[in-house]
Motif scaffolding. Structure first.
Motif, mmCIF file in Angstrom:
data_model
loop_
_atom_site.group_PDB
_atom_site.id
_atom_site.type_symbol
_atom_site.label_atom_id
_atom_site.label_comp_id
_atom_site.label_asym_id
_atom_site.label_seq_id
_atom_site.Cartn_x
_atom_site.Cartn_y
_atom_site.Cartn_z
ATOM 1 N N ARG A 66 29.265 -16.443 -9.418
ATOM 2 C CA ARG A 66 29.764 -15.051 -9.481
ATOM 3 C C ARG A 66 29.918 -14.466 -8.080
ATOM 4 O O ARG A 66 30.875 -13.746 -7.801
ATOM 5 C CB ARG A 66 28.820 -14.193 -10.301
ATOM 6 C CG ARG A 66 28.900 -14.482 -11.763
ATOM 7 C CD ARG A 66 28.004 -13.568 -12.546
ATOM 8 N NE ARG A 66 28.093 -13.946 -13.950
ATOM 9 C CZ ARG A 66 27.419 -13.385 -14.898
ATOM 10 N NH1 ARG A 66 26.578 -12.407 -14.624
ATOM 11 N NH2 ARG A 66 27.554 -13.776 -16.141
ATOM 12 N N ASP A 67 28.948 -14.762 -7.209
ATOM 13 C CA ASP A 67 29.047 -14.271 -5.831
ATOM 14 C C ASP A 67 30.263 -14.869 -5.134
ATOM 15 O O ASP A 67 30.970 -14.179 -4.389
ATOM 16 C CB ASP A 67 27.785 -14.632 -5.035
ATOM 17 C CG ASP A 67 26.532 -14.001 -5.601
ATOM 18 O OD1 ASP A 67 26.556 -12.799 -5.932
ATOM 19 O OD2 ASP A 67 25.519 -14.728 -5.707
ATOM 20 N N VAL A 68 30.491 -16.151 -5.355
ATOM 21 C CA VAL A 68 31.626 -16.839 -4.738
ATOM 22 C C VAL A 68 32.939 -16.231 -5.243
ATOM 23 O O VAL A 68 33.853 -15.960 -4.460
ATOM 24 C CB VAL A 68 31.556 -18.361 -5.014
ATOM 25 C CG1 VAL A 68 32.822 -19.066 -4.564
ATOM 26 C CG2 VAL A 68 30.330 -18.960 -4.321
ATOM 27 N N LEU A 69 33.020 -15.971 -6.539
ATOM 28 C CA LEU A 69 34.219 -15.330 -7.102
ATOM 29 C C LEU A 69 34.422 -13.944 -6.490
ATOM 30 O O LEU A 69 35.547 -13.557 -6.165
ATOM 31 C CB LEU A 69 34.103 -15.219 -8.623
ATOM 32 C CG LEU A 69 34.188 -16.526 -9.406
ATOM 33 C CD1 LEU A 69 33.787 -16.306 -10.853
ATOM 34 C CD2 LEU A 69 35.591 -17.118 -9.312
ATOM 35 N N ALA A 70 33.329 -13.201 -6.319
ATOM 36 C CA ALA A 70 33.414 -11.849 -5.764
ATOM 37 C C ALA A 70 33.903 -11.868 -4.311
ATOM 38 O O ALA A 70 34.474 -10.879 -3.838
ATOM 39 C CB ALA A 70 32.063 -11.151 -5.848
ATOM 40 N N LEU A 71 33.710 -12.975 -3.629
ATOM 41 C CA LEU A 71 34.178 -13.094 -2.251
ATOM 42 C C LEU A 71 35.625 -13.580 -2.169
ATOM 43 O O LEU A 71 36.123 -13.860 -1.086
ATOM 44 C CB LEU A 71 33.260 -14.020 -1.454
ATOM 45 C CG LEU A 71 31.886 -13.412 -1.144
ATOM 46 C CD1 LEU A 71 30.950 -14.458 -0.558
ATOM 47 C CD2 LEU A 71 32.015 -12.230 -0.187
ATOM 48 N N GLY A 72 36.272 -13.683 -3.315
ATOM 49 C CA GLY A 72 37.703 -13.973 -3.313
ATOM 50 C C GLY A 72 38.113 -15.383 -3.670
ATOM 51 O O GLY A 72 39.298 -15.698 -3.650
ATOM 52 N N VAL A 73 37.176 -16.231 -4.025
ATOM 53 C CA VAL A 73 37.544 -17.588 -4.435
ATOM 54 C C VAL A 73 38.021 -17.512 -5.880
ATOM 55 O O VAL A 73 37.311 -16.992 -6.746
ATOM 56 C CB VAL A 73 36.354 -18.556 -4.311
ATOM 57 C CG1 VAL A 73 36.721 -19.937 -4.823
ATOM 58 C CG2 VAL A 73 35.882 -18.639 -2.864
ATOM 59 N N PRO A 74 39.235 -18.009 -6.152
ATOM 60 C CA PRO A 74 39.725 -17.955 -7.535
ATOM 61 C C PRO A 74 38.941 -18.913 -8.435
ATOM 62 O O PRO A 74 38.405 -19.924 -7.960
ATOM 63 C CB PRO A 74 41.187 -18.387 -7.426
ATOM 64 C CG PRO A 74 41.315 -19.077 -6.116
ATOM 65 C CD PRO A 74 40.207 -18.577 -5.235
ATOM 66 N N PRO A 75 38.857 -18.590 -9.732
ATOM 67 C CA PRO A 75 38.151 -19.485 -10.662
ATOM 68 C C PRO A 75 38.741 -20.892 -10.610
ATOM 69 O O PRO A 75 39.940 -21.064 -10.405
ATOM 70 C CB PRO A 75 38.396 -18.851 -12.031
ATOM 71 C CG PRO A 75 38.747 -17.435 -11.746
ATOM 72 C CD PRO A 75 39.429 -17.435 -10.405
ATOM 73 N N GLY A 76 37.861 -21.867 -10.785
ATOM 74 C CA GLY A 76 38.307 -23.253 -10.794
ATOM 75 C C GLY A 76 37.498 -24.117 -9.857
ATOM 76 O O GLY A 76 36.370 -23.804 -9.481
ATOM 77 N N ARG A 77 38.125 -25.191 -9.452
ATOM 78 C CA ARG A 77 37.482 -26.219 -8.638
ATOM 79 C C ARG A 77 36.965 -25.684 -7.313
ATOM 80 O O ARG A 77 35.942 -26.135 -6.788
ATOM 81 C CB ARG A 77 38.508 -27.329 -8.451
ATOM 82 C CG ARG A 77 38.254 -28.339 -7.436
ATOM 83 C CD ARG A 77 39.410 -29.337 -7.414
ATOM 84 N NE ARG A 77 40.474 -28.854 -6.570
ATOM 85 C CZ ARG A 77 40.715 -29.327 -5.359
ATOM 86 N NH1 ARG A 77 39.996 -30.315 -4.892
ATOM 87 N NH2 ARG A 77 41.673 -28.840 -4.625
ATOM 88 N N GLY A 78 37.612 -24.701 -6.752
ATOM 89 C CA GLY A 78 37.211 -24.149 -5.460
ATOM 90 C C GLY A 78 35.826 -23.535 -5.484
ATOM 91 O O GLY A 78 35.109 -23.569 -4.476
ATOM 92 N N VAL A 79 35.422 -22.974 -6.620
ATOM 93 C CA VAL A 79 34.087 -22.384 -6.731
ATOM 94 C C VAL A 79 33.038 -23.479 -6.567
ATOM 95 O O VAL A 79 32.064 -23.319 -5.821
ATOM 96 C CB VAL A 79 33.913 -21.635 -8.070
ATOM 97 C CG1 VAL A 79 32.485 -21.157 -8.253
ATOM 98 C CG2 VAL A 79 34.881 -20.459 -8.153
#
Length: 142
Positions: A90-103
């Motif tokens: 959730r923190d990673v998503l909040a920093l702008g990483v789109p859902p998926g493999r990048g998280v």
């Protein structure tokens, strides 16, 4: 336990936490025994502890978040007093990483930095993640 271990400080610390009102189950004491033992495998077998204490010890030493009051948190507080709650997906998503493999890639990168001792707080992790993302450029997955 004192006859089997060179130092019972960890067991004493668990006693103190229990005396202060924390719920400390038998498996936490067994995990503490294994952690303090010079050769935990044979000790676990000799005392017929089974797999649960070793699994608890592994979880307590990991970076997995656990709620307050759980045996994992009680042990972690004693074994890794410098531990902090790591960033989550959730923190990673909040920093702008789109859902998926990048998280997963971002979390893997942060885990490697924690293991190497290169980050020591959530703020360090945020800074490291921003630097990591800056090297990735405008990719759709990250």
């Amino acid at each position: 336990a004192g006859a089997l271990l060179p130092d019972t400080a960890l067991l004493d610390a668990l006693d103190a936490r229990r005396d202060a009102g924390a719920e400390v189950p038998f498996t936490a004491y067994a995990a503490a025994l294994l952690h303090a033992a010079p050769d935990p495998g044979p000790l676990a077998e000799r005392l017929s502890l089974g797999d649960r204490p070793a699994a608890l010890l592994h979880r307590a030493l990991s970076d997995t978040p656990f709620p307050d009051g759980t045996p994992e948190r009680e042990l972690r507080a004693l074994l890794r007093p410098d531990a902090y709650p790591p960033l989550t997906g959730r923190d990673v998503l909040a920093l702008g990483v789109p859902p998926g493999r990048g998280v997963g890639e971002a979390l893997g990168h942060l885990a490697a930095l924690r293991l190497a001792g290169q980050v020591r707080s959530p703020d360090d992790e945020r800074a490291a993640l921003k630097a990591f993302l800056a090297t990735k450029g405008p990719h759709p997955s990250l």
